[in-house]
Design a protein around this motif. Structure first.
Motif, PDB file in Angstrom:
ATOM      1  N   SER A 134      44.223  50.819  39.361  1.00  0.00           N
ATOM      2  CA  SER A 134      45.472  50.527  38.659  1.00  0.00           C
ATOM      3  C   SER A 134      45.523  49.052  38.265  1.00  0.00           C
ATOM      4  N   ASP A 135      46.455  48.707  37.390  1.00  0.00           N
ATOM      5  CA  ASP A 135      46.623  47.313  36.983  1.00  0.00           C
ATOM      6  C   ASP A 135      46.967  46.440  38.185  1.00  0.00           C
ATOM      7  N   ARG A 136      47.782  46.953  39.084  1.00  0.00           N
ATOM      8  CA  ARG A 136      48.191  46.189  40.275  1.00  0.00           C
ATOM      9  C   ARG A 136      46.984  45.922  41.175  1.00  0.00           C
ATOM     10  N   VAL A 137      46.136  46.924  41.322  1.00  0.00           N
ATOM     11  CA  VAL A 137      44.937  46.748  42.143  1.00  0.00           C
ATOM     12  C   VAL A 137      44.008  45.730  41.488  1.00  0.00           C
ATOM     13  N   ALA A 138      43.780  45.885  40.178  1.00  0.00           N
ATOM     14  CA  ALA A 138      42.892  44.958  39.472  1.00  0.00           C
ATOM     15  C   ALA A 138      43.387  43.518  39.581  1.00  0.00           C
ATOM     16  N   GLU A 139      44.700  43.329  39.575  1.00  0.00           N
ATOM     17  CA  GLU A 139      45.271  41.988  39.656  1.00  0.00           C
ATOM     18  C   GLU A 139      44.967  41.302  40.990  1.00  0.00           C
ATOM     19  N   SER A 140      44.725  42.092  42.023  1.00  0.00           N
ATOM     20  CA  SER A 140      44.634  41.509  43.363  1.00  0.00           C
ATOM     21  C   SER A 140      43.252  41.582  44.009  1.00  0.00           C
ATOM     22  N   GLU A 141      42.316  42.296  43.403  1.00  0.00           N
ATOM     23  CA  GLU A 141      41.020  42.501  44.046  1.00  0.00           C
ATOM     24  C   GLU A 141      39.905  41.655  43.427  1.00  0.00           C
ATOM     25  N   VAL A 156      25.490  46.471  54.250  1.00  0.00           N
ATOM     26  CA  VAL A 156      26.575  45.493  54.175  1.00  0.00           C
ATOM     27  C   VAL A 156      27.800  46.111  54.837  1.00  0.00           C
ATOM     28  N   THR A 157      28.345  45.453  55.843  1.00  0.00           N
ATOM     29  CA  THR A 157      29.381  46.059  56.672  1.00  0.00           C
ATOM     30  C   THR A 157      30.771  45.444  56.515  1.00  0.00           C
ATOM     31  N   LYS A 158      30.863  44.253  55.905  1.00  0.00           N
ATOM     32  CA  LYS A 158      32.185  43.649  55.779  1.00  0.00           C
ATOM     33  C   LYS A 158      32.207  42.619  54.650  1.00  0.00           C
ATOM     34  N   LEU A 159      33.362  42.544  53.991  1.00  0.00           N
ATOM     35  CA  LEU A 159      33.628  41.560  52.943  1.00  0.00           C
ATOM     36  C   LEU A 159      34.952  40.881  53.284  1.00  0.00           C
ATOM     37  N   SER A 160      34.949  39.545  53.371  1.00  0.00           N
ATOM     38  CA  SER A 160      36.186  38.844  53.742  1.00  0.00           C
ATOM     39  C   SER A 160      36.317  37.542  52.968  1.00  0.00           C
ATOM     40  N   PHE A 161      37.555  37.011  52.956  1.00  0.00           N
ATOM     41  CA  PHE A 161      37.871  35.807  52.188  1.00  0.00           C
ATOM     42  C   PHE A 161      38.730  34.868  53.037  1.00  0.00           C
ATOM     43  N   GLY A 177      36.856  45.981  54.504  1.00  0.00           N
ATOM     44  CA  GLY A 177      37.330  45.176  53.388  1.00  0.00           C
ATOM     45  C   GLY A 177      36.626  45.507  52.086  1.00  0.00           C
ATOM     46  N   ILE A 178      35.819  46.593  52.093  1.00  0.00           N
ATOM     47  CA  ILE A 178      35.074  47.041  50.908  1.00  0.00           C
ATOM     48  C   ILE A 178      35.639  48.379  50.460  1.00  0.00           C
ATOM     49  N   TYR A 179      36.046  48.465  49.221  1.00  0.00           N
ATOM     50  CA  TYR A 179      36.649  49.701  48.724  1.00  0.00           C
ATOM     51  C   TYR A 179      35.615  50.817  48.674  1.00  0.00           C
ATOM     52  N   ASN A 180      36.029  52.003  49.129  1.00  0.00           N
ATOM     53  CA  ASN A 180      35.152  53.179  49.141  1.00  0.00           C
ATOM     54  C   ASN A 180      35.267  53.905  47.804  1.00  0.00           C
ATOM     55  N   THR A 181      34.321  53.670  46.907  1.00  0.00           N
ATOM     56  CA  THR A 181      34.360  54.279  45.575  1.00  0.00           C
ATOM     57  C   THR A 181      33.988  55.759  45.602  1.00  0.00           C
ATOM     58  N   ASP A 182      33.506  56.258  46.747  1.00  0.00           N
ATOM     59  CA  ASP A 182      33.113  57.665  46.846  1.00  0.00           C
ATOM     60  C   ASP A 182      34.244  58.554  47.369  1.00  0.00           C
ATOM     61  N   SER A 183      35.389  57.950  47.651  1.00  0.00           N
ATOM     62  CA  SER A 183      36.506  58.713  48.200  1.00  0.00           C
ATOM     63  C   SER A 183      37.617  58.864  47.165  1.00  0.00           C
ATOM     64  N   ASP A 184      38.289  60.021  47.189  1.00  0.00           N
ATOM     65  CA  ASP A 184      39.432  60.255  46.305  1.00  0.00           C
ATOM     66  C   ASP A 184      40.699  59.598  46.849  1.00  0.00           C
ATOM     67  N   SER A 205      38.938  45.490  49.136  1.00  0.00           N
ATOM     68  CA  SER A 205      40.053  46.422  49.352  1.00  0.00           C
ATOM     69  C   SER A 205      41.216  45.753  50.067  1.00  0.00           C
ATOM     70  N   SER A 206      41.083  44.461  50.379  1.00  0.00           N
ATOM     71  CA  SER A 206      42.101  43.756  51.172  1.00  0.00           C
ATOM     72  C   SER A 206      43.098  42.974  50.313  1.00  0.00           C
ATOM     73  N   ARG A 207      42.965  43.072  48.972  1.00  0.00           N
ATOM     74  CA  ARG A 207      43.871  42.416  48.027  1.00  0.00           C
ATOM     75  C   ARG A 207      44.026  40.907  48.288  1.00  0.00           C
ATOM     76  N   PRO A 208      42.919  40.173  48.283  1.00  0.00           N
ATOM     77  CA  PRO A 208      42.993  38.738  48.565  1.00  0.00           C
ATOM     78  C   PRO A 208      43.760  37.938  47.523  1.00  0.00           C
ATOM     79  N   PHE A 209      43.934  38.491  46.313  1.00  0.00           N
ATOM     80  CA  PHE A 209      44.657  37.761  45.271  1.00  0.00           C
ATOM     81  C   PHE A 209      45.992  38.421  44.922  1.00  0.00           C
ATOM     82  N   LEU A 210      46.588  39.037  45.932  1.00  0.00           N
ATOM     83  CA  LEU A 210      47.936  39.569  45.791  1.00  0.00           C
ATOM     84  C   LEU A 210      48.923  38.405  45.948  1.00  0.00           C
ATOM     85  N   LEU A 211      49.623  38.070  44.873  1.00  0.00           N
ATOM     86  CA  LEU A 211      50.503  36.892  44.865  1.00  0.00           C
ATOM     87  C   LEU A 211      51.877  37.247  45.425  1.00  0.00           C
TER      88      LEU A 211
END
Length: 262
Positions: A134-141, A156-161, A177-184, A205-211
């Motif tokens: 979604s636009d909201r997700v794209a804005e923050s990820e 690769v087991t973790k992504l953090s900021f 912290g990694i989005y699962n693209t294989d899940s619905d 998947s942790s929305r590091p740029f959610l303002l």
């Protein structure tokens, strides 16, 4: 500004790999046993000279313990030994045996070397986000591209900021912290596999740029800072970090242009 938090063995391993690659064909030709020794995806591949006399091959792990042994049929030109995704990185010794005696010895460094080759903000590159974002997700990820320049498989087991991002990853954050693209259903991936010479793109998947708070500020005069992206891995068991410069320009966080550079 880049910061690679690898250990000294990365350099040693890289040098050893280059030496082995250059000499493996020569060694195989001189002892009339191994034509080539290499890794293909998650398997160790042994190619034998046509006149090879060996009847058995033993593979020794970096810690000196036996990893695998195979009986070689007469006339065999190739043997494949599965390494898997959970293995001990380092230098493996391959022993060619005839009548129980060592007839030839070869070695190869099997070790991943994952690097961050690109990082983009979803808000600035919505077209590069995963399908259905979604636009909201794209804005923050964040979109991160990784490349494995080593000779072994990695997980690769973790992504953090951390640092000057609106929503740093907390120490008690659950999940990769990694989005699962294989899940619905929106969820974290357990891990992301990456084979030698493979490039993969992952999404936070942790929305590091959610303002949503005052962790950072935005000003028409531009506010500068920096943040650190950390990748954790299973095989090497250590962290890869990259540091990025970041600028916030605008009237407020609701109308803020965010730019990054390495």
């Amino acid at each position: 500004m880049n910061s690679h938090d690898w250990t000294r063995r990365t350099v040693i391993g890289g040098i050893a790999t280059g030496i082995i690659t250059a000499l493996s064909g020569c060694t195989g030709s001189s002892n009339h046993v191994f034509e080539d020794v290499f890794v293909e995806e998650t398997a160790l591949v042994l190619e034998f000279a046509s006149e090879s006399p060996v009847e058995q091959v033993n593979v020794i792990r970096p810690d000196g313990e036996l990893f695998a042994e195979r009986v070689i049929s007469a006339g065999s030109s190739r043997e494949t030994i599965e390494i898997g995704t959970d293995y001990q990185p380092g230098e493996y010794e391959i022993l060619g045996l005839e009548d129980g005696d060592e007839h030839a010895r070869e070695s190869i460094v099997i070790e991943p070397d994952v690097q961050i080759t690109d990082l983009r903000l979803g808000r600035n590159h919505p077209e590069a986000m995963y399908e259905g974002a979604s636009d909201r997700v794209a804005e923050s990820e964040v979109i991160v591209t990784l490349e494995n320049n080593g000779t072994g498989h990695e997980q690769v087991t973790k992504l953090s900021f951390t640092g000057d991002v609106p929503r740093p990853t907390s120490d008690d954050h659950e999940g990769s912290g990694i989005y699962n693209t294989d899940s619905d259903v929106r969820s974290d991936a357990d891990s992301i596999p990456i084979s030698p010479d493979e490039e993969v793109t992952i999404y936070s998947s942790s929305r590091p740029f959610l303002l949503i708070d005052e962790q950072v500020s935005c000003s028409p005069d531009t506010i500068s800072g920096e943040f650190v992206t950390t990748i954790e891995t299973a095989v090497r068991g250590d962290n890869l970090t990259e540091t990025y410069e970041i600028e916030y320009t605008g009237e407020d966080l609701d109308n803020c242009q965010i730019d990054i550079s390495s």
